[in-house]
Scaffold this motif. Structure first.
Motif, short mmCIF file in Angstrom:
data_model
loop_
_atom_site.label_atom_id
_atom_site.label_comp_id
_atom_site.label_asym_id
_atom_site.label_seq_id
_atom_site.Cartn_x
_atom_site.Cartn_y
_atom_site.Cartn_z
N PHE A 90 32.44 30.11 28.05
CA PHE A 90 31.89 31.32 28.65
C PHE A 90 30.70 31.90 27.90
N ALA A 91 30.46 31.48 26.66
CA ALA A 91 29.31 31.99 25.90
C ALA A 91 28.26 30.91 25.70
N ARG A 92 28.31 29.88 26.53
CA ARG A 92 27.38 28.76 26.40
C ARG A 92 25.93 29.20 26.64
N GLY A 93 25.74 30.28 27.39
CA GLY A 93 24.39 30.76 27.64
C GLY A 93 23.66 31.13 26.37
N PHE A 94 24.37 31.72 25.40
CA PHE A 94 23.75 32.06 24.12
C PHE A 94 23.51 30.82 23.28
N ASP A 95 24.40 29.84 23.37
CA ASP A 95 24.25 28.61 22.60
C ASP A 95 23.02 27.83 23.06
N ALA A 96 22.71 27.90 24.36
CA ALA A 96 21.56 27.18 24.92
C ALA A 96 20.39 28.13 25.19
N PHE A 97 20.36 29.26 24.50
CA PHE A 97 19.37 30.30 24.79
C PHE A 97 17.94 29.87 24.49
N SER A 98 17.75 28.98 23.53
CA SER A 98 16.40 28.58 23.14
C SER A 98 15.61 28.01 24.32
N SER A 99 16.30 27.34 25.25
CA SER A 99 15.60 26.77 26.41
C SER A 99 15.02 27.87 27.30
N LEU A 100 15.69 29.01 27.39
CA LEU A 100 15.16 30.13 28.17
C LEU A 100 13.89 30.68 27.54
N VAL A 101 13.86 30.72 26.21
CA VAL A 101 12.68 31.23 25.51
C VAL A 101 11.53 30.24 25.60
N VAL A 102 11.81 28.97 25.36
CA VAL A 102 10.76 27.95 25.37
C VAL A 102 10.10 27.86 26.75
N ASN A 103 10.88 27.92 27.80
CA ASN A 103 10.34 27.81 29.16
C ASN A 103 9.80 29.12 29.72
N GLY A 104 9.95 30.19 28.95
CA GLY A 104 9.49 31.49 29.43
C GLY A 104 10.41 32.13 30.46
N ASP A 105 11.59 31.57 30.66
CA ASP A 105 12.51 32.10 31.67
C ASP A 105 13.15 33.42 31.26
N PHE A 106 13.15 33.71 29.96
CA PHE A 106 13.75 34.97 29.53
C PHE A 106 12.93 36.16 30.03
N ASP A 107 11.64 35.96 30.27
CA ASP A 107 10.80 37.04 30.81
C ASP A 107 11.32 37.52 32.16
N TYR B 143 27.26 32.81 18.16
CA TYR B 143 26.31 32.29 19.14
C TYR B 143 25.21 33.31 19.42
N MET B 144 25.58 34.58 19.50
CA MET B 144 24.62 35.64 19.79
C MET B 144 23.61 35.80 18.65
N LEU B 145 24.09 35.74 17.41
CA LEU B 145 23.19 35.85 16.27
C LEU B 145 22.22 34.67 16.23
N ALA B 146 22.73 33.47 16.52
CA ALA B 146 21.86 32.29 16.54
C ALA B 146 20.83 32.40 17.65
N ALA B 147 21.22 32.94 18.80
CA ALA B 147 20.28 33.12 19.91
C ALA B 147 19.21 34.14 19.56
N THR B 148 19.58 35.19 18.83
CA THR B 148 18.61 36.21 18.45
C THR B 148 17.50 35.63 17.58
#
Length: 260
Positions: A75-92, A159-164
């Motif tokens: 259920f917290a896999r989104g934070f574990d794979a968060f770097s892909s959202l940042v790299v692709n600009g999807d977090f915007d 996971y959240m700290l690593a995503a930050t």
């Protein structure tokens, strides 16, 4: 929460579109921890016990921490794979939506195949409890539930700290695996078998000891007169998530996009 469960339903439907792949991955996740548990079994088969801890006592410790890890990884896999959202600009895109970024990141990815790992941990838990002479009370049952849920919060917080960190490093840092995968491997054994600095770090900094070791002493009847403190120990996991959320909000406020 309504939005969160919609995320869950959508991603579950997408993953079961390829049912053969889904079930094969789930079965694979079921058998992966068995190699670790087999190593635990053969260790006790050879030496009998470790610092007065029997095989079934350590098996209970093993089951609790692996259940917490499996639930968090699902259920917290989104934070574990968060770097892909940042790299692709999807977090915007997440930032301009009128909903919490925590809920949206949690809902960005689920690993339902991890239920295979969870099922294996439940089997080990039942196996251990069936062979331990525990005099169950309502408080002991509640303590066991707190141990599992508190462990979920600790892994999610890591996971959240690593995503930050991705707000500054862009790519995720593999050093976080020291505290997720490494923490899981370490916490599957009672903390008193390690050196004092290790047990202190994983009790007062990252409170895995408060999830497994201390409440386990109470459930197994190895505590003294101040047993109430051991019952309350799992609450440290719920407290641990609070500074992780503050660090996450700090990182979100300083996010400057990647220009993707």
């Amino acid at each position: 929460m309504k939005l969160y469960f919609k995320y869950l339903a959508i991603l579950f439907k997408s993953q079961v579109q390829y049912r053969t792949s889904f079930w094969l991955l789930t079965v694979g996740q079921f058998f992966i921890p068995f190699s670790v548990f087999a190593g635990l079994y053969f260790l006790f088969e050879r030496f009998g016990q470790i610092k007065e801890w029997s095989f079934f006592e350590v098996a209970l410790c093993f089951a609790v921490i692996h259940m917490a890890f499996a639930i968090s990884e699902c259920f917290a896999r989104g934070f574990d794979a968060f770097s892909s959202l940042v790299v692709n600009g999807d977090f915007d895109r997440l930032l301009v939506r009128p909903r919490s970024t925590v809920v949206q990141v949690l809902g960005s990815k689920f690993e339902f195949t991890r239920f295979g790992r969870l099922l294996q941990s439940i089997i080990v838990l039942v196996y251990a409890l069936a062979n331990l002479p525990i005099e169950w009370t309502l408080l002991k049952g509640l303590t066991l539930l707190l141990m599992i849920s508190s462990g979920v919060f600790i892994f999610t917080g890591i996971y959240m700290l690593a995503a930050t960190m991705c707000f500054w490093t862009i790519q995720g840092l593999e050093v976080a695996n020291i505290f997720t995968d490494g923490g899981r491997e370490m916490a599957q054994y009672p903390l008193n078998i390690y050196q004092k600095w290790v047990s202190r770090f994983f009790t007062f900094v990252i409170p895995f000891g408060c999830v497994n070791y201390l409440p386990l002493l109470y459930i197994l009847g190895k505590t003294g007169s101040d047993s109430d403190l051991y019952v309350l120990a799992p609450l440290a996991g719920f407290v641990f998530i609070l500074p992780c959320l503050l660090v996450w909000q700090f990182g979100v406020r300083r996010y400057r996009s990647t220009g993707s």
